[in-house]
Design a protein around this motif. Structure first.
Motif, PDB file in Angstrom:
ATOM      1  N   TRP A 183      -4.367  13.939   7.348  1.00 34.46           N
ATOM      2  CA  TRP A 183      -4.984  13.113   6.312  1.00 34.46           C
ATOM      3  C   TRP A 183      -3.883  12.401   5.538  1.00 34.46           C
ATOM      4  CZ3 TRP A 183      -8.741  10.428   4.455  1.00 34.46           C
ATOM      5  CH2 TRP A 183      -8.794  10.101   3.103  1.00 34.46           C
ATOM      6  N   ILE A 184      -3.936  11.058   5.525  1.00 38.91           N
ATOM      7  CA  ILE A 184      -2.936  10.239   4.848  1.00 38.91           C
ATOM      8  C   ILE A 184      -3.646   9.448   3.752  1.00 38.91           C
ATOM      9  CG2 ILE A 184      -1.169   8.461   5.120  1.00 38.91           C
ATOM     10  CD1 ILE A 184      -1.117   9.221   8.113  1.00 38.91           C
ATOM     11  N   PRO A 185      -3.454   9.810   2.493  1.00 30.94           N
ATOM     12  CA  PRO A 185      -4.155   9.116   1.411  1.00 30.94           C
ATOM     13  C   PRO A 185      -3.483   7.792   1.063  1.00 30.94           C
ATOM     14  CG  PRO A 185      -2.782  10.848   0.502  1.00 30.94           C
ATOM     15  CD  PRO A 185      -2.633  10.937   1.989  1.00 30.94           C
ATOM     16  N   PHE A 186      -4.288   6.845   0.572  1.00 35.32           N
ATOM     17  CA  PHE A 186      -3.795   5.569   0.048  1.00 35.32           C
ATOM     18  C   PHE A 186      -4.067   5.568  -1.455  1.00 35.32           C
ATOM     19  CE2 PHE A 186      -5.390   3.756   4.339  1.00 35.32           C
ATOM     20  CZ  PHE A 186      -4.293   4.318   4.982  1.00 35.32           C
ATOM     21  N   ARG A 187      -3.021   5.446  -2.263  1.00 37.10           N
ATOM     22  CA  ARG A 187      -3.180   5.485  -3.711  1.00 37.10           C
ATOM     23  C   ARG A 187      -2.492   4.288  -4.359  1.00 37.10           C
ATOM     24  NH1 ARG A 187      -4.902  10.295  -5.768  1.00 37.10           N
ATOM     25  NH2 ARG A 187      -4.233   9.574  -7.820  1.00 37.10           N
ATOM     26  N   ASN A 188      -3.037   3.868  -5.477  1.00 38.10           N
ATOM     27  CA  ASN A 188      -2.350   2.909  -6.337  1.00 38.10           C
ATOM     28  C   ASN A 188      -2.250   3.512  -7.732  1.00 38.10           C
ATOM     29  OD1 ASN A 188      -4.909   2.711  -7.399  1.00 38.10           O
ATOM     30  ND2 ASN A 188      -5.188   0.538  -6.913  1.00 38.10           N
ATOM     31  N   GLY A 189      -1.826   2.726  -8.691  1.00 40.82           N
ATOM     32  CA  GLY A 189      -1.665   3.257 -10.032  1.00 40.82           C
ATOM     33  C   GLY A 189      -2.950   3.743 -10.653  1.00 40.82           C
ATOM     34  N   ALA A 190      -4.090   3.223 -10.180  1.00 38.25           N
ATOM     35  CA  ALA A 190      -5.377   3.605 -10.759  1.00 38.25           C
ATOM     36  C   ALA A 190      -5.964   4.858 -10.135  1.00 38.25           C
ATOM     37  CB  ALA A 190      -6.360   2.450 -10.614  1.00 38.25           C
TER      38      ALA A 190
END
Length: 559
Positions: free
Chosen positions: A256-263
């Motif tokens: 599982w590879i998560p995609f995150r930004n500042g929010a």
């Protein structure tokens, strides 16, 4: 003139090497003093005796057989022989035997021998030494081959990452971004079922699938649910549950590879791993982590582009870049007994300065301050690559010099092609916060102050900027400085945008003024000290706009 009767005997005994004469019955009929000394018996006790009378049988049998061969063939015998004198230690002899027939036709063997025991011992020692050296060479060669293979893997990963980064950077349509992300991970894991999901205002939705039958999406959703929580921050992997293993018999694990930004969490990609995946997954984690950042950035860009419209594209791209670059600078970590503060101010929307803190696998803290040659978007792109390299290589490094050397090896060829370079200062603070080592790559000196110092001073150290010279020359010029931290010790790092900040008449702020304000603010906490320096720089420049990126970092050892 009449010669003495014993002149032949005296001359015979003057010969330094042992000489002996045997008759056809192998009896000693003549031998010189040197032979008596070598064997350890008097001439009287040896004359008329054979080798069997005073040598071990196995040695005497060898002597007898070789003598017989000379008697039968008449061919000279030169050979190495083992000899154990009565009551003595084993020796190695170099023996030469010749057949002599007197005027009456009686055959004799005339022999001379030389003790080469010391030489044989030296040869044995030399052979053993050569074997050890050859073993060391083989071992070192194997180590170099493994290191070269690992380096090639990292270079290939970096090339792949750069290619995908450029590819993602040109995509602003959300659907195209999703297709590109799925294609990228499908290429890395050919044949594996891949499930790409995103979060939006409607909740979780399955954006794309590769090799995933619709009938098992529900089961996969159960597996994904824990990973889609808001606190899902890192890559996760594990074994499939029995239900999914029945649906996918060739696969035993998931990634599982998560995609995150500042929010927060944007979504992620789930990949089913084939049987036997465990040994290879660790080497791919740095690349996958970097890809997750680029994928999240591409999704963020596409969402922002769609929300703002095409007319504001240029402005939006700069805003996105500034936002992304700001997210790259983490909050100062909590290190036992250490106070930290840092700030990075680009001269334009985005810049080429780099400030980072992260922890390696040994628990040490790595702090990097860098300045990419140039400004704006080109410098920012180089800075992004630098960050990926530093974080990937820094996971296993305890030495600031080795970390910068590895980064120079990876980025140097590209920087040289682009005629660019990077100045850098890398610090490695021990997990206990009681020591640090640092290496300077063409960067302004690290400034130190403390209870025993009359003022702030730069710590002189050698080092050339990244990308200017090949790996070997960079490593030979880099100097690693090690420091034991004592209460009150303080260290400040900065980029040249600080001391080169100019007023309206073009006069630089200067190192002297910087060192002076650092000394005057020595009683302030690190964050307050940085505020004091920036305020003083603004007094100097007045209304003159900021010309270059400015980065400041302060570390203090607490009491």
């Amino acid at each position: 003139m009449e010669l003495p009767d014993n002149i032949f005997e005296n001359a015979f005994n003057l010969i330094g090497d042992p000489i002996f004469v045997k008759d056809r019955r192998h009896r000693l009929v003549m031998l010189n003093d040197a032979s008596c000394r070598a064997i350890g018996k008097s001439r009287e006790k040896m004359l008329g005796c054979t080798d069997h009378d005073f040598f071990p049988k196995e040695e005497a049998d060898v002597f007898w057989a070789r003598d017989e061969q000379v008697f039968h063939t008449g061919i000279e015998d030169i050979n190495e022989e083992s000899l154990t004198p009565p009551g003595g230690t084993h020796r190695t002899l170099l023996t030469r035997k010749q057949l002599y027939v007197d005027p009456r036709g009686n055959p004799f063997i005339v022999g001379i021998f030389k003790d080469i025991t010391p030489l044989k011992k030296a040869e044995t020692v030399l052979q053993r030494t050569n074997m050890v050296l050859e073993g060391m060479v083989r071992e070192r060669t194997a180590e170099l081959q493994r290191a070269n293979a690992e380096m090639q893997v990292r270079i290939n990963q970096l090339d792949f990452l750069n290619e995908k980064s450029r590819s993602f950077a040109h995509l602003l349509n959300r659907e195209e971004v999703l297709e590109a992300i799925l294609a990228t991970f499908s290429g890395l894991f050919p044949g594996s079922p891949i499930n790409l999901v995103i979060r939006d205002g409607k909740g979780i939705r399955y954006a794309r699938q590769a090799g995933v039958p619709l009938k098992v999406l529900k089961a996969i959703g159960v597996l994904l649910a824990p990973n889609l929580a808001e606190d899902s921050r890192s890559i996760a992997f594990g074994a499939l549950d029995p239900v999914l293993m029945k649906a996918f018999p060739k696969f035993s694990g998931y990634l599982w590879i998560p995609f995150r930004n500042g929010a927060g969490l944007l979504g992620g990609v789930q990949i089913l791993l084939p049987v036997g995946w465990e040994p290879g997954i660790a080497a791919d984690l740095p690349l996958l982590g970097a890809l997750s950042v680029h994928a999240a950035t591409a999704l963020d860009n596409a969402e922002l582009h769609e929300s703002q419209g095409e007319r504001a594209r240029i402005e939006i791209e700069l805003q996105m870049a500034r936002k992304i670059q700001g997210n790259y600078i983490p909050d100062p970590p909590v290190i036992p007994g250490i106070a930290l503060a840092g700030v990075c101010l680009p001269a334009r929307e985005i810049g080429g300065d780099y400030l980072d803190y992260f922890r390696n696998e040994n628990g040490d803290w790595i702090i990097v301050v860098a300045d990419v040659c140039g400004k704006g978007i080109p410098a920012a792109l180089v800075m992004t690559t630098l960050r990926s390299c530093v974080r990937a290589e820094g996971r296993r490094q305890e030495s600031s010099k080795e970390l910068l050397a590895a980064v120079n090896s990876l980025m140097g060829p590209e920087l040289q092609r682009e005629k660019s370079f990077i100045t850098c200062l890398c610090l490695v603070v021990s997990a206990r916060g009681d020591a640090l080592n640092f290496t300077r790559a063409g960067h302004p000196w690290l400034v130190a102050s403390g209870p025993g110092m009359p003022g702030s001073r730069g710590i002189a150290s050698q080092g050339i900027a990244l990308g200017l010279v090949p790996d070997g020359e960079f490593r030979s010029q880099a100097e690693e400085v090690r420091i034991t931290l004592n209460p009150g010790d303080r260290f400040v790092a900065y980029t040249d945008g600080v001391d080169e900040a100019k007023d309206a008449e073009g006069r630089p702020y200067g190192k002297e003024r910087l060192y002076s304000i650092l000394q005057a603010s020595r009683d302030l906490a690190p964050s307050r000290l940085i505020d004091a320096v920036l305020a003083d720089v603004r007094i100097h420049t007045q209304a003159n706009p900021q010309y270059d990126d400015m980065t400041l970092f302060c570390l203090e050892k607490l009491g």
